[in-house]
Design an enzyme around this catalytic site. Structure first.
Site, PDB file in Angstrom:
ATOM      1  N   GLU A 213      33.646 -21.212  44.838  1.00 14.64           N
ATOM      2  CA  GLU A 213      34.168 -22.261  45.728  1.00 14.64           C
ATOM      3  C   GLU A 213      33.116 -23.357  45.753  1.00 14.64           C
ATOM      4  O   GLU A 213      32.117 -23.245  46.460  1.00 14.64           O
ATOM      5  CB  GLU A 213      34.405 -21.685  47.136  1.00 14.64           C
ATOM      6  CG  GLU A 213      35.458 -20.582  47.190  1.00 14.64           C
ATOM      7  CD  GLU A 213      36.878 -21.127  47.121  1.00 14.64           C
ATOM      8  OE1 GLU A 213      37.085 -22.327  47.346  1.00 14.64           O
ATOM      9  OE2 GLU A 213      37.788 -20.335  46.806  1.00 14.64           O
ATOM     10  N   CYS A 247      32.885 -29.445  52.611  1.00 17.93           N
ATOM     11  CA  CYS A 247      33.234 -29.509  51.185  1.00 17.93           C
ATOM     12  C   CYS A 247      34.485 -30.348  50.933  1.00 17.93           C
ATOM     13  O   CYS A 247      34.604 -30.977  49.900  1.00 17.93           O
ATOM     14  CB  CYS A 247      33.417 -28.111  50.624  1.00 17.93           C
ATOM     15  SG  CYS A 247      34.619 -27.147  51.540  1.00 17.93           S
TER      16      CYS A 247
HETATM   17  P1  NAD Z   1      23.203 -23.213  49.939  1.00 13.85           P
HETATM   18  O1  NAD Z   1      21.929 -23.923  49.567  1.00 13.85           O
HETATM   19  O2  NAD Z   1      23.264 -22.522  51.256  1.00 13.85           O
HETATM   20  O3  NAD Z   1      23.501 -22.205  48.755  1.00 13.85           O
HETATM   21  C1  NAD Z   1      24.620 -21.343  48.756  1.00 13.85           C
HETATM   22  C2  NAD Z   1      24.163 -19.933  48.494  1.00 13.85           C
HETATM   23  O4  NAD Z   1      23.459 -19.854  47.252  1.00 13.85           O
HETATM   24  C3  NAD Z   1      23.212 -19.398  49.553  1.00 13.85           C
HETATM   25  O5  NAD Z   1      23.585 -18.069  49.872  1.00 13.85           O
HETATM   26  C4  NAD Z   1      21.852 -19.447  48.859  1.00 13.85           C
HETATM   27  O6  NAD Z   1      20.942 -18.474  49.324  1.00 13.85           O
HETATM   28  C5  NAD Z   1      22.196 -19.205  47.402  1.00 13.85           C
HETATM   29  N1  NAD Z   1      21.222 -19.785  46.484  1.00 13.85           N
HETATM   30  C6  NAD Z   1      20.616 -20.988  46.589  1.00 13.85           C
HETATM   31  N2  NAD Z   1      19.797 -21.202  45.533  1.00 13.85           N
HETATM   32  C7  NAD Z   1      19.889 -20.100  44.727  1.00 13.85           C
HETATM   33  C8  NAD Z   1      19.302 -19.714  43.481  1.00 13.85           C
HETATM   34  N3  NAD Z   1      18.457 -20.501  42.827  1.00 13.85           N
HETATM   35  N4  NAD Z   1      19.654 -18.512  42.951  1.00 13.85           N
HETATM   36  C9  NAD Z   1      20.526 -17.708  43.593  1.00 13.85           C
HETATM   37  N5  NAD Z   1      21.099 -18.026  44.783  1.00 13.85           N
HETATM   38  C10 NAD Z   1      20.806 -19.189  45.357  1.00 13.85           C
HETATM   39  O7  NAD Z   1      24.416 -24.196  49.931  1.00 13.85           O
HETATM   40  P2  NAD Z   1      24.620 -25.499  49.100  1.00 13.85           P
HETATM   41  O8  NAD Z   1      24.715 -25.174  47.657  1.00 13.85           O
HETATM   42  O9  NAD Z   1      23.678 -26.569  49.542  1.00 13.85           O
HETATM   43  O10 NAD Z   1      26.077 -25.885  49.682  1.00 13.85           O
HETATM   44  C11 NAD Z   1      26.564 -27.140  49.584  1.00 13.85           C
HETATM   45  C12 NAD Z   1      27.573 -27.231  48.451  1.00 13.85           C
HETATM   46  O11 NAD Z   1      28.574 -26.257  48.644  1.00 13.85           O
HETATM   47  C13 NAD Z   1      28.301 -28.548  48.370  1.00 13.85           C
HETATM   48  O12 NAD Z   1      28.418 -28.929  47.022  1.00 13.85           O
HETATM   49  C14 NAD Z   1      29.668 -28.240  48.929  1.00 13.85           C
HETATM   50  O13 NAD Z   1      30.685 -29.060  48.477  1.00 13.85           O
HETATM   51  C15 NAD Z   1      29.847 -26.826  48.496  1.00 13.85           C
HETATM   52  N6  NAD Z   1      30.757 -26.147  49.404  1.00 13.85           N
HETATM   53  C16 NAD Z   1      31.947 -25.748  48.909  1.00 13.85           C
HETATM   54  C17 NAD Z   1      32.844 -25.143  49.776  1.00 13.85           C
HETATM   55  C18 NAD Z   1      34.178 -24.682  49.288  1.00 13.85           C
HETATM   56  O14 NAD Z   1      34.833 -23.985  50.042  1.00 13.85           O
HETATM   57  N7  NAD Z   1      34.612 -25.015  48.097  1.00 13.85           N
HETATM   58  C19 NAD Z   1      32.509 -24.937  51.109  1.00 13.85           C
HETATM   59  C20 NAD Z   1      31.274 -25.349  51.552  1.00 13.85           C
HETATM   60  C21 NAD Z   1      30.387 -25.950  50.684  1.00 13.85           C
END
Ligand code: NAD
Length: 459
Positions: A213, A247
């Site tokens: 997602e 998102c």
């Molecule tokens: P985040 O930084 O919290 O990361 C998401 C998850 O990935 C966390 O559990 C984190 O611990 C893990 N993670 C981070 N770096 C990692 C690595 N190097 N290796 C392994 N795991 C790792 O969240 P984010 O990525 O900043 O979230 C924002 C993004 O998410 C935006 O692009 C947004 O559009 C997208 N998003 C999508 C939805 C959807 O439903 N489609 C919902 C919310 C957010």
């Protein structure tokens, strides 16, 4: 015990738990969903507190976009669980006369749910509702960037669930990297696409299926015949809720040039009426998750483009709802997902040109069209590929548990919510039950007579 041994132990215990058949039963699954409902009810005050600490979420946003969405999903899952679990009868062709065909919905096993920080409760628990309904054991990895919500989840899950069935693993990159080395039966990841690729790469080691997602740049299009006041209100609400860290928030606005002035005027009015005068002090308005994101966002605030807002409070990590005008496709703000309370405005003369421009870019997670002409509404919805969206609204499609939610192309793969969540976490096991009362001969080799009959049957 090393991290690796610890995680291996968790997954082994959970796999044993599922293999012993503990999660198969309808009553067991229903009880777990009821338990989740009770946890939400009993801990409502603490949920508001942790979301305030992590993101300064206003109470009405917590009710509407966190607790409310989870409750709706729980209601739908509890109500439909028995029906979803039933084997699904399907037709059989004439060549299979005497047999019955059906599909069993089988749990996948042990699933990993990785959640982001922006709706840290809802985006953790809604996928888990699907996973539990489908009879899986669950490891949740909440986001380290929303630590109070993560701690809360870890505590209530530990207090209420057997860890061989449902457990929370906390941590950042080091822990997640180790966790991803384990063999799961499905990984459900919500977050940015860079980590999405890491998840998919790790999953490929074990041929584990994934749901991703992700995000992207979701446009809101306002056509010349739109109800401008309504469009302004719904765009402002969808964009600035959770300070734009959603998102499916409209990432940018594409407005027909003849109504641009009227729309911008109406949006400024709506910002003033929907948000507090003291929002820069954090009154009823979410803050930016951390300093890094705050700096990234404030770099977009160029005086020459600001037509509304642009003020910020660095100490509190708050950025005012902001509108930027005179933006074109080459500007830096149009090169990445904004994920904050800044809305760039672009205009178009012909809707066809606007749609072609959207189509020439990556497929967005959401698309919103404001206009009254039903033919144009259908054309926009059918002509452009995107995850999901709305006609004359923003964001709210996500809160309908009867609509599958997910992206397409670079905005993600797979979907969930309601029955789609149950299906995502189930294996569809196809069964043919054959009669032994008779045996139609033509599948067996036997000369031209049977070949001719076979050809006739198959044509
Ligand atoms: P985040 O930084 O919290 O990361 C998401 C998850 O990935 C966390 O559990 C984190 O611990 C893990 N993670 C981070 N770096 C990692 C690595 N190097 N290796 C392994 N795991 C790792 O969240 P984010 O990525 O900043 O979230 C924002 C993004 O998410 C935006 O692009 C947004 O559009 C997208 N998003 C999508 C939805 C959807 O439903 N489609 C919902 C919310 C957010």
């Amino acid at each position: 015990m090393t991290l690796q041994e610890n995680y291996q132990q968790i997954v082994d215990d959970q796999r044993k738990y599922v293999e012993q058949g503990n999660t198969v039963d309808y009553t067991f699954r229903k009880q777990q969903l009821e338990k989740m409902k009770k946890i939400l009810k009993d801990n409502e005050k603490e949920i508001h507190d942790v979301l305030k600490k992590d993101l300064n979420k206003p109470d009405h946003e917590v009710i509407l976009t966190e607790i409310g969405i989870i409750q709706n999903e729980l209601e739908v899952a509890i109500k439909n669980l028995r029906y979803w679990m039933q084997p699904e009868k399907v037709a059989s062709p004439l060549t299979h006369k005497g047999s019955k065909s059906y599909i069993i919905k089988e749990p996948l096993g042990v699933v990993l749910v990785m959640a982001p920080w922006n709706y840290p409760l809802q985006l953790s628990l809604v996928p888990i509702i699907g996973a539990i309904a489908a009879g899986n054991a669950v490891v949740l990895k909440p986001s380290e960037h929303a630590p109070h919500t993560s701690d809360f989840l870890a505590r209530v899950v530990e207090e209420n669930f057997d860890s061989s069935y449902f457990t929370v693993v906390q941590g950042a990159v080091e822990e997640t990297t180790e966790l991803l080395k384990q063999r799961f039966d499905h990984i459900f990841y919500t977050g940015g696409s860079a980590v999405g690729k890491i998840v998919m790469r790790a999953a490929s080691e074990h041929l584990t299926p994934v749901t991703l997602e992700l995000g992207g740049k979701s446009p809101a299009i306002v056509d010349e015949d739109a109800n401008i006041q309504m469009a302004a209100k719904r765009i402002v609400w969808g964009k600035y809720t959770n300070a734009g860290q959603t998102c499916v928030a409209p990432d940018y606005l594409l407005v027909q040039e003849s109504v641009k002035f009227k729309l911008l005027k109406a949006m400024k009015k709506q910002i003033k009426s929907l948000f507090s005068k003291n929002l820069l002090q954090g009154e009823n308005y979410a803050r930016i998750i951390n300093y890094e994101h705050f700096k990234r966002l404030t770099a977009f605030l160029n005086e020459d483009h600001i037509v509304h807002g642009g003020e910020y409070n660095e100490e509190e990590l708050i950025i005012e709802p902001t509108i930027l005008d005179k933006i074109d496709w080459e500007d830096p703000i149009m090169q990445e997902e904004i994920f904050g309370p800044i809305l760039p405005v672009l205009h178009f003369e012909n809707i066809e040109d606007a749609l072609s421009l959207i189509k020439s870019r990556e497929k967005p997670l959401a698309l919103y069209y404001f206009g009254e002409n039903p033919r144009m509404q259908s054309q926009v919805m059918e002509y452009v590929s995107f995850g999901g969206g709305s006609i004359n609204d923003t964001f709210f499609h996500l809160a309908n548990p009867y609509l599958p939610f997910g992206g397409v192309g670079q905005s993600g793969m797979g979907s969930y919510h309601g029955k789609a969540g149950f299906d995502t976490f189930s294996h569809q096991k196809s069964i043919l039950k054959q009669t032994t009362k008779f045996d139609i001969p033509f599948r067996y080799s036997g000369g031209t007579v049977t070949s001719n009959i076979l050809k006739k049957f198959l044509s």
